[in-house]
Write a protein that holds these residues in place. Structure first.
Motif, mmCIF file in Angstrom:
data_model
loop_
_atom_site.group_PDB
_atom_site.id
_atom_site.type_symbol
_atom_site.label_atom_id
_atom_site.label_comp_id
_atom_site.label_asym_id
_atom_site.label_seq_id
_atom_site.Cartn_x
_atom_site.Cartn_y
_atom_site.Cartn_z
ATOM 1 N N THR A 471 -6.296 9.067 -7.970
ATOM 2 C CA THR A 471 -6.740 9.748 -6.746
ATOM 3 C C THR A 471 -6.508 8.869 -5.510
ATOM 4 O O THR A 471 -6.080 9.339 -4.452
ATOM 5 C CB THR A 471 -8.230 10.118 -6.855
ATOM 6 O OG1 THR A 471 -8.430 10.924 -8.013
ATOM 7 C CG2 THR A 471 -8.695 10.869 -5.627
ATOM 8 N N LEU A 472 -6.801 7.558 -5.664
ATOM 9 C CA LEU A 472 -6.589 6.621 -4.557
ATOM 10 C C LEU A 472 -5.114 6.568 -4.151
ATOM 11 O O LEU A 472 -4.779 6.593 -2.964
ATOM 12 C CB LEU A 472 -7.081 5.231 -4.957
ATOM 13 C CG LEU A 472 -6.825 4.101 -3.961
ATOM 14 C CD1 LEU A 472 -7.595 4.348 -2.665
ATOM 15 C CD2 LEU A 472 -7.228 2.757 -4.552
ATOM 16 N N LEU A 473 -4.235 6.520 -5.142
ATOM 17 C CA LEU A 473 -2.802 6.467 -4.832
ATOM 18 C C LEU A 473 -2.337 7.742 -4.132
ATOM 19 O O LEU A 473 -1.523 7.707 -3.209
ATOM 20 C CB LEU A 473 -2.003 6.234 -6.120
ATOM 21 C CG LEU A 473 -2.142 4.842 -6.756
ATOM 22 C CD1 LEU A 473 -1.416 4.784 -8.094
ATOM 23 C CD2 LEU A 473 -1.610 3.764 -5.816
ATOM 24 N N LEU A 474 -2.852 8.878 -4.576
ATOM 25 C CA LEU A 474 -2.483 10.136 -3.924
ATOM 26 C C LEU A 474 -2.936 10.160 -2.467
ATOM 27 O O LEU A 474 -2.222 10.645 -1.580
ATOM 28 C CB LEU A 474 -3.101 11.319 -4.698
ATOM 29 C CG LEU A 474 -2.456 11.662 -6.040
ATOM 30 C CD1 LEU A 474 -3.235 12.785 -6.717
ATOM 31 C CD2 LEU A 474 -1.002 12.093 -5.839
ATOM 32 N N GLU A 475 -4.139 9.663 -2.222
ATOM 33 C CA GLU A 475 -4.641 9.623 -0.846
ATOM 34 C C GLU A 475 -3.763 8.724 0.027
ATOM 35 O O GLU A 475 -3.400 9.070 1.159
ATOM 36 C CB GLU A 475 -6.087 9.133 -0.839
ATOM 37 C CG GLU A 475 -7.073 10.139 -1.428
ATOM 38 C CD GLU A 475 -8.475 9.574 -1.480
ATOM 39 O OE1 GLU A 475 -8.636 8.375 -1.152
ATOM 40 O OE2 GLU A 475 -9.420 10.314 -1.847
ATOM 41 N N LYS A 477 -0.650 7.887 -0.486
ATOM 42 C CA LYS A 477 0.660 8.490 -0.281
ATOM 43 C C LYS A 477 0.613 9.533 0.825
ATOM 44 O O LYS A 477 1.506 9.617 1.683
ATOM 45 C CB LYS A 477 1.143 9.116 -1.591
ATOM 46 C CG LYS A 477 2.522 9.764 -1.454
ATOM 47 C CD LYS A 477 3.003 10.336 -2.774
ATOM 48 C CE LYS A 477 4.382 10.973 -2.585
ATOM 49 N NZ LYS A 477 4.906 11.534 -3.852
ATOM 50 N N THR A 478 -0.430 10.309 0.813
ATOM 51 C CA THR A 478 -0.578 11.340 1.852
ATOM 52 C C THR A 478 -0.702 10.699 3.231
ATOM 53 O O THR A 478 -0.073 11.137 4.210
ATOM 54 C CB THR A 478 -1.801 12.214 1.563
ATOM 55 O OG1 THR A 478 -1.673 12.790 0.267
ATOM 56 C CG2 THR A 478 -1.935 13.310 2.601
ATOM 57 N N GLU A 479 -1.530 9.664 3.315
ATOM 58 C CA GLU A 479 -1.735 8.996 4.601
ATOM 59 C C GLU A 479 -0.440 8.390 5.140
ATOM 60 O O GLU A 479 -0.098 8.568 6.316
ATOM 61 C CB GLU A 479 -2.801 7.908 4.442
ATOM 62 C CG GLU A 479 -4.198 8.463 4.201
ATOM 63 C CD GLU A 479 -5.203 7.358 3.901
ATOM 64 O OE1 GLU A 479 -4.762 6.182 3.808
ATOM 65 O OE2 GLU A 479 -6.401 7.649 3.756
ATOM 66 N N TYR A 480 0.319 7.680 4.286
ATOM 67 C CA TYR A 480 1.535 7.025 4.767
ATOM 68 C C TYR A 480 2.664 8.020 5.020
ATOM 69 O O TYR A 480 3.544 7.759 5.845
ATOM 70 C CB TYR A 480 1.974 5.939 3.794
ATOM 71 C CG TYR A 480 1.188 4.662 3.974
ATOM 72 C CD1 TYR A 480 1.459 3.812 5.050
ATOM 73 C CD2 TYR A 480 0.168 4.315 3.104
ATOM 74 C CE1 TYR A 480 0.737 2.646 5.232
ATOM 75 C CE2 TYR A 480 -0.563 3.154 3.286
ATOM 76 C CZ TYR A 480 -0.278 2.316 4.353
ATOM 77 O OH TYR A 480 -1.007 1.165 4.533
ATOM 78 N N SER A 481 2.640 9.152 4.339
ATOM 79 C CA SER A 481 3.618 10.198 4.640
ATOM 80 C C SER A 481 3.378 10.759 6.037
ATOM 81 O O SER A 481 4.317 10.975 6.818
ATOM 82 C CB SER A 481 3.534 11.316 3.589
ATOM 83 O OG SER A 481 3.872 10.835 2.313
ATOM 84 N N ILE A 482 2.112 10.981 6.347
ATOM 85 C CA ILE A 482 1.777 11.453 7.702
ATOM 86 C C ILE A 482 2.087 10.375 8.731
ATOM 87 O O ILE A 482 2.585 10.646 9.823
ATOM 88 C CB ILE A 482 0.296 11.874 7.766
ATOM 89 C CG1 ILE A 482 0.035 13.047 6.809
ATOM 90 C CG2 ILE A 482 -0.085 12.256 9.180
ATOM 91 C CD1 ILE A 482 -1.417 13.418 6.683
#
Length: 813
Positions: A471-475, A477-482
């Protein structure tokens, strides 16, 4: 005679040195201005040459243009602020990095690739070539086969719109090749295609009487980068405002603005590209970790399902105790350490295996970890060394000592970085062992529980850990994609570059002023040299100064503005002229030397011929004759007689024939056209004039003439050349020494001192002849009216002016 010349030369040199050493104290402004006026032709010549030189310089010097831009460095990622994502560049000082980046040849290579600088077009004139940047009437495409063609001039001629030929200058040989427009021409060095863009312009050029040749050169990227690097200037304008000034100079105005525009655009693109790469690198790393954790999560989930199915475990049974919660916390810490250890291992592999290290990716890997502050400084140092090496490779070979030295520093920095990573990994291993030891202790407490419950709790704990990590990695990834999508360069162009209309060099005004100052400098040097070398007597000041005011000053005789025949009588032709007034003043001043009654003898001499003693003798006699006194002139300068020339008389009978007893006085006396004025010429030139002058016969003649005349004026030979006249000077009632302004040398004054001190001629007085009265307008003081006991109220009178009243003396009626 030789010794005397050497003595005079040495004395002149000493006087010259003394004049230079005493320049500030003895500077004579009037003399300086007079010499400047005499040097006016040379001064004008200097200025003419200066203006000609400035014109030639401006005409044939290629104009240099400059374009500039001002950038304000402001890096901001709005997505980072919204998501509270750590910015890995936040604590870095970007101003120095931006300046070094803009100066670097690596960056300039990117800029050059965006501009049409691979081929340079020129129009060759007689003295200079003009670059046709984006204005050439033709275009060239080239595929290089042999780099030897790079940089050579390739001349191009057009026969018509479709055909022409090129000439390649190879050493002293010329290779001529025909081409067709828009068709490839193949040679061993290159393949070439020429396209005509503006044929009317080519026709116009070819129709001119003096044609300028077209030619082009093929450039290498390295050569263009080196040339641009030398012409580019990047400097910090204001640290507080974070502004940088970028300027570029070149012979082509459009080229300067295009390069500055390309630099500013490329810097913005480069900034966005490099900074967004950090987020991209982080996302790639997260994706790899997601795959690993996802597999582990699936395995944990399958293990729980299998265990529940096999052992019929009740899910609702409370096996989660406080020990299990603490075990979860310990596992979270171990996972975090494992993540950091994984990052360090990847960095270590990058340093070891990769030849060209991408330090931006390394910094991206460190983002958000506790390792950033410990390692980022070492990575930044390594990054600077790598940039420095890239720039040096444009100037030196890879095998040079400079590259070896920088490689040595890079290896040291890599070794230090490896040691730091190794030390941190050891520290992480120690912490993991401690945490695992604590985990073992807490797991021992589960042994008291039934075996199935303990195993089930363990499986659930592993699943929970993997789920949290996933879950932490998904969060993230989402943050750095944005963050990647939200990064926009905030650099502001405060002043956009423009195409300059006027060159910065050469500056016409500065050039003319500079050349004028050079002309003025050489003019001053010339005037000062002539001033220091000036050795002529110019004023009564100099005579009184060098004689220490011991010699009487009778006065001056102005220089006439008209050409005067040799030794002519002038005072009778214009009695109210300046010269007549000057001789009246001299006549008045004679009374201060001797005012006793009786006939008087006036003896005149000078240092050399040409100082005007005969002219002074004739006109002094004339002015005394005007007063009613009977005056006779004797010409004793028998080597170079002039009295007969002044009166236009025969010289067959004169002093030489009288002294040898050949003629008598009455037959030798000649009458002038002026009443009371007679003269005796020198007569034929004798072989022994000195013996004749000092003979007793001479004294008899003078005694006899004193009985007949009131004043006997004797024109003696120059005492600076011969000693004939000294005897008569000693016996004269009025011994007079003649100097001529701007003709007589200053060392001539020593002759006056010698006559005064050695010959004991105490009544000796001086007349300065040929004085340029116009020099008074230059502020030069001639000392008129000196108060040495022989002063006079001298005034200048124009022709026809009313004469002033004069004192009565033995020379007045």
């Amino acid at each position: 005679m030789l010794q005397e010349d050497i003595s005079k030369t040495s004395e002149n040199f000493e006087r010259y040195k003394e004049r230079i050493s005493n320049f500030s104290g003895e500077f004579e402004l009037g003399l300086f201005l007079f010499i400047a006026r005499k040097s006016i032709i040379w001064i004008l010549l200097f200025f003419v040459l200066a203006f000609a030189g400035s014109y030639i310089y401006l005409r044939y010097t290629p104009p240099t243009y400059e374009s500039h831009s001002i950038i304000q460095i402001q890096t901001s990622n709005q997505a980072n602020k919204v998501l509270n994502v750590e910015n890995i560049y936040e604590n870095r000082n970007e101003l120095p990095e931006a300046i070094e980046l803009l100066r670097s040849k690596v960056f300039l290579k990117r800029v050059i690739s965006k501009l049409p600088l691979d081929i340079s077009y020129y129009n060759e004139g007689t003295f200079k070539a003009n670059e046709l940047y984006k204005s050439a009437p033709y275009a060239v495409e080239v595929k290089i086969k042999n780099e030897s063609i790079i940089g050579k001039k390739i001349y191009i001629n057009f026969d018509n719109r479709l055909n022409g030929y090129i000439e390649i200058v190879n050493n002293e040989n010329k290779i001529k090749l025909a081409f067709k427009s828009n068709q490839w021409l193949s040679t061993p060095e290159f393949d070439l295609k020429i396209s005509v863009l503006n044929f009317p312009e080519i026709q116009k050029q070819n129709s001119q009487v003096k044609q300028n040749l077209y030619y082009f050169t093929i450039n290498s990227n390295d050569a263009v980068v080196n040339d641009c690097s030398q012409k580019l200037e990047v400097k910090l304008l204001s640290e507080g405002a974070k502004t940088i000034l970028i300027s570029y100079t070149d012979f082509n105005a459009l080229k300067t603005s295009d390069i500055i525009n390309a630099i500013t655009d490329e810097y913005t693109n480069f900034d966005v590209e490099r900074k967004s790469e950090s987020s991209k690198s982080i996302i790639n790393f997260i994706d790899v970790q997601l795959d690993v954790v996802y597999n582990r999560l699936k395995e944990s989930e399958s293990s729980i399902q299998d265990f529940k199915k096999d052992n019929n475990v009740n899910e609702n049974k409370d096996i989660a105790t406080s020990n299990a919660s603490r075990l979860n916390d310990l596992d979270d810490q171990i996972i975090s350490l494992e993540l950091e250890e994984s990052v360090l291992s990847k960095i270590e592999r990058e340093i070891t295996k990769t030849k060209n290290i991408d330090t931006y990716n390394l910094l991206a890997l460190l983002a958000g970890t506790n390792l950033e502050s410990n390692i980022s400084s070492s990575v930044n140092s390594l990054h600077k060394l790598l940039i420095q090496k890239e720039e040096m490779l444009y100037e030196v070979t890879p095998s040079s000592e400079a590259i070896k030295a920088i490689d040595y520093q890079i290896n040291i920095q890599k070794s230090l970085l490896k040691e730091s990573i190794k030390s941190i990994k050891n520290n992480i291993s120690t912490r993991k062992e401690d945490l695992q030891s604590k985990t073992t202790q807490f797991e021992g407490k589960f042994k008291q529980l039934p075996e199935n419950e303990v195993e089930y709790a363990r499986l659930q704990r592993l699943y929970s850990i993997n789920e949290k990590y996933y879950t932490l990695l998904l969060e993230k990834k989402t943050e750095y994609s944005i963050s990647k999508a939200g990064f926009v360069s905030q650099n502001l162009i405060l002043e956009k570059p423009f195409t300059p209309n006027s060159p910065v060099s050469p500056n016409r005004k500065v050039t003319f002023i500079g050349y004028s100052l050079v002309a003025l400098f050489f003019s001053l040097i010339l005037i000062l040299m002539r001033y220091f070398a000036h050795n002529e007597i110019t004023s009564l000041n100099e005579i009184t100064k060098h004689t220490h005011a011991s010699i009487s000053i009778l006065g001056i005789v102005p220089k006439s503005n008209q050409n005067i025949p040799v030794s002519q009588l002038l005072v009778d032709k214009n009695p109210k002229s300046l010269i007549a007034e000057a001789f009246r003043s001299i006549r008045s001043n004679l009374q201060f030397i001797s005012n006793e009654p009786g006939a008087k003898v006036i003896a005149l001499t000078s240092t050399i011929s040409g100082e005007g003693k005969t002219f002074v003798a004739i006109n002094l006699a004339g002015i005394i004759a005007f007063s009613g006194k009977k005056v006779i002139i004797l010409d004793l300068d028998m080597r170079k007689p002039k009295i007969h020339l002044g009166f236009n008389a025969d010289n067959s009978v004169g002093m030489s024939t009288l002294l040898i007893g050949k003629d008598n006085i009455n037959s030798a006396i000649k009458h002038s056209g002026l009443e009371n004025l007679d003269f005796i010429t020198a007569g034929p030139i004798p072989p022994n004039p000195s013996e004749l002058i000092i003979s007793e016969k001479m004294e008899e003649i003078v005694t006899h003439l004193k009985a007949l005349y009131d004043i006997v004026i004797i024109d003696n030979p120059p005492v600076g050349l011969v000693s004939d006249g000294i005897a008569m000077i000693q016996k004269a009632d009025y011994p007079i020494y003649i100097f001529r302004a701007d003709y007589s040398k200053r060392n001539f004054i020593q002759n006056v001192d010698r006559l005064f001190n050695e010959a004991k001629i105490k009544k000796l007085s001086v007349i300065l002849n040929g004085v340029d009265i116009e020099r008074k307008s230059y502020g030069y003081n001639y000392g008129y009216g000196y108060g040495y006991g022989y002063g006079y109220g001298y005034g200048y009178y124009d022709d026809g002016a009313k004469s002033s009243k004069r004192k009565k003396s033995i020379f007045n009626k």
